[in-house]
Design a protein around this motif. Structure first.
Motif, short mmCIF file in Angstrom:
data_model
loop_
_atom_site.label_atom_id
_atom_site.label_comp_id
_atom_site.label_asym_id
_atom_site.label_seq_id
_atom_site.Cartn_x
_atom_site.Cartn_y
_atom_site.Cartn_z
N GLN A 28 47.69 46.07 43.39
CA GLN A 28 48.00 44.66 43.15
C GLN A 28 48.37 43.96 44.45
O GLN A 28 48.09 42.77 44.64
CB GLN A 28 49.14 44.54 42.14
N ALA A 29 49.01 44.69 45.37
CA ALA A 29 49.35 44.10 46.67
C ALA A 29 48.09 43.80 47.46
O ALA A 29 47.99 42.76 48.14
CB ALA A 29 50.25 45.05 47.45
N VAL A 30 47.10 44.68 47.40
CA VAL A 30 45.83 44.46 48.10
C VAL A 30 45.16 43.19 47.58
O VAL A 30 44.60 42.40 48.35
CB VAL A 30 44.89 45.67 47.93
N THR A 31 45.23 42.98 46.27
CA THR A 31 44.63 41.79 45.67
C THR A 31 45.21 40.51 46.27
O THR A 31 44.48 39.57 46.59
CB THR A 31 44.87 41.78 44.15
N VAL A 32 46.52 40.48 46.45
CA VAL A 32 47.17 39.31 47.05
C VAL A 32 46.80 39.19 48.53
O VAL A 32 46.41 38.13 49.02
CB VAL A 32 48.70 39.38 46.90
N ALA A 33 46.92 40.30 49.27
CA ALA A 33 46.69 40.28 50.71
C ALA A 33 45.27 39.84 51.06
O ALA A 33 45.05 39.17 52.07
CB ALA A 33 46.97 41.66 51.30
N ALA A 34 44.31 40.19 50.21
CA ALA A 34 42.92 39.83 50.47
C ALA A 34 42.72 38.32 50.48
O ALA A 34 41.82 37.80 51.14
CB ALA A 34 42.01 40.47 49.44
N HIS A 35 43.57 37.59 49.74
CA HIS A 35 43.45 36.13 49.68
C HIS A 35 44.21 35.41 50.79
O HIS A 35 44.02 34.21 50.97
CB HIS A 35 43.98 35.63 48.32
#
Length: 408
Positions: free
Chosen positions: A203-210
């Motif tokens: 879920q952290a990767v999902t945010v960081a990608a944006h």
């Protein structure tokens, strides 16, 4: 100690360790409206705290005209025009709260502070320190305490995310907290529950990608890749870690990605990927002073030994085991190294020496609450027919699980 922001009085360590109850706070799937305020253009507009600027930016990013914005806000289009041009100032609290809610912003961004908003702003101010202190606790062998520090912060941020009221700073903190919580859970959870740790880091990767910040994106990919490996998905881990490596420029960051990539490739049995990553890691360490938990000689030695084992080169692994280990950067790495050493010694028939290594590992794992390291030792001793050691490992695991359950 869970804190006032948790949704239920159940800590994630206990919940995930007891094998029956899911974590109390679930990572939210961030709504598309939230991503709007994560863009650099939006962040610049929000930094002004100027309502006309914020509204114009909102329209531009969403491709709206003033009529469409007026419909969204429930105002007349001429009224919106006057707000945007500064001919009409919105100063009353009710109107500013209304506008903030309609365009998906925390009210404090528009200068409105109630009790809840004031608490939230205070949390944001100290949130980064909370994450850093939790990381220090985890790295010094106190991962359970790290989880308990992070859980209230994550619970509050997840609640805001579910409402859709997040700006860029809040999203960055959310990703940092999700990563730290996932890694801390990945330290203390038993193997069968490590999927929970991978879920949080994912879920952290999902945010960081944006967010458009390569260094931070690489960090989240690195941590997520390692949690995927630990949860039994080495192929997916290799893919994430190769992505992280592409985004990493700092030697320590690259060293961390290479260290985890060696681990994942070794567990996958991919000798070529392992050898290439190990060579890159060693060359990098030769050129730069090691730092942190992952980029240093002790870690290199343990990773090489385990990778050689995983790719079927027991003889080379045994020769490496005979070399001095050095000093670990954190208590958990001593435990990890002792289990790995025990596995190699058992594989080459040095049972008595292996038993000593496993005993040291289990003692350290119990002290620092590392159940999955005890589970590694159980598998290794069982495979080698070390019945007495296996019994001792099971007893230690039961004691540790009992300690964790009493923390609820």
């Amino acid at each position: 100690m869970i804190g006032s922001y948790a949704a239920e009085l159940v800590c994630p360590t206990c919940a995930a360790s007891n094998g029956t109850t899911a974590p109390a706070v679930r990572a939210a799937s961030i709504t598309s409206a939230v991503w709007l305020w994560a863009s650099p253009e939006a962040a610049t507009a929000l930094a002004t705290r100027d309502l006309p600027t914020i509204l114009r930016t909102y329209r531009r990013i969403n491709g709206l005209n003033q009529i469409a914005l007026a419909e969204l806000l429930g105002y007349d289009s001429s009224y919106v025009s006057m707000i945007e041009t500064g001919k009409r100032a919105i100063t009353d609290v009710t109107s500013r709260r209304h506008i903030a809610a309609r365009i998906g912003l925390p009210a404090h961004v528009l200068g409105v502070t109630g009790i809840d908003d004031a608490e939230y702003r205070a949390m944001l101010q100290f949130g980064d320190s909370t994450v850093r202190l939790a990381e220090i606790a985890r790295q010094s062998g106190h991962a359970v305490e790290a989880v308990n520090e992070l859980w209230p912060l994550v619970a509050r941020l997840e609640a805001r995310a579910a409402e859709g009221h997040m700006e860029r700073d809040s999203l960055i903190l959310l990703a940092q907290a999700r990563t730290a919580l996932g890694v801390s859970l990945g330290t203390v959870l038993p193997e069968e529950r490590l999927w929970a740790a991978a879920r949080w880091t994912g879920q952290a990767v999902t945010v960081a990608a944006h967010l458009g910040e390569p260094v931070f994106h690489a960090h989240t990919l690195r941590m997520h890749g390692n949690e995927l490996r630990k949860s039994g998905q080495p192929g997916a881990a290799v893919a994430r870690l190769e992505q992280s490596l592409e985004l990493s420029a700092d030697p320590a960051d690259r060293g961390g990605s290479l260290a985890f990539l060696c681990r994942a490739a070794g567990e996958l049995g991919d000798a070529d990927t392992f050898d290439n990553a190990l060579s890159a890691y060693r060359n990098l360490l030769d050129r730069h002073l090691g730092s942190g938990l992952l980029f240093q000689p002790f870690t290199l030695r343990e990773i090489e030994i385990r990778g050689l084992m995983g790719t079927g080169r027991i003889g080379q692994a045994s020769r490496r085991v005979s070399e001095p280990a050095g000093t670990p950067a954190a208590p958990q790495w001593h435990t990890i190294e002792r289990v790995t050493t025990g596995e190699v010694l058992a594989a080459i028939g040095e049972i008595d020496t292996a038993a000593t290594a496993f005993a040291e590992a289990v003692q350290s794992a119990e002290l620092h609450h590392l159940p999955h390291q005890i589970q590694r030792a159980i598998r290794a001793t069982g495979k080698s027919g070390m019945r007495e050691s296996t019994v001792e490992c099971f007893a230690a695991l039961e004691r540790l699980q009992s300690q964790l359950s009493q923390r609820r």
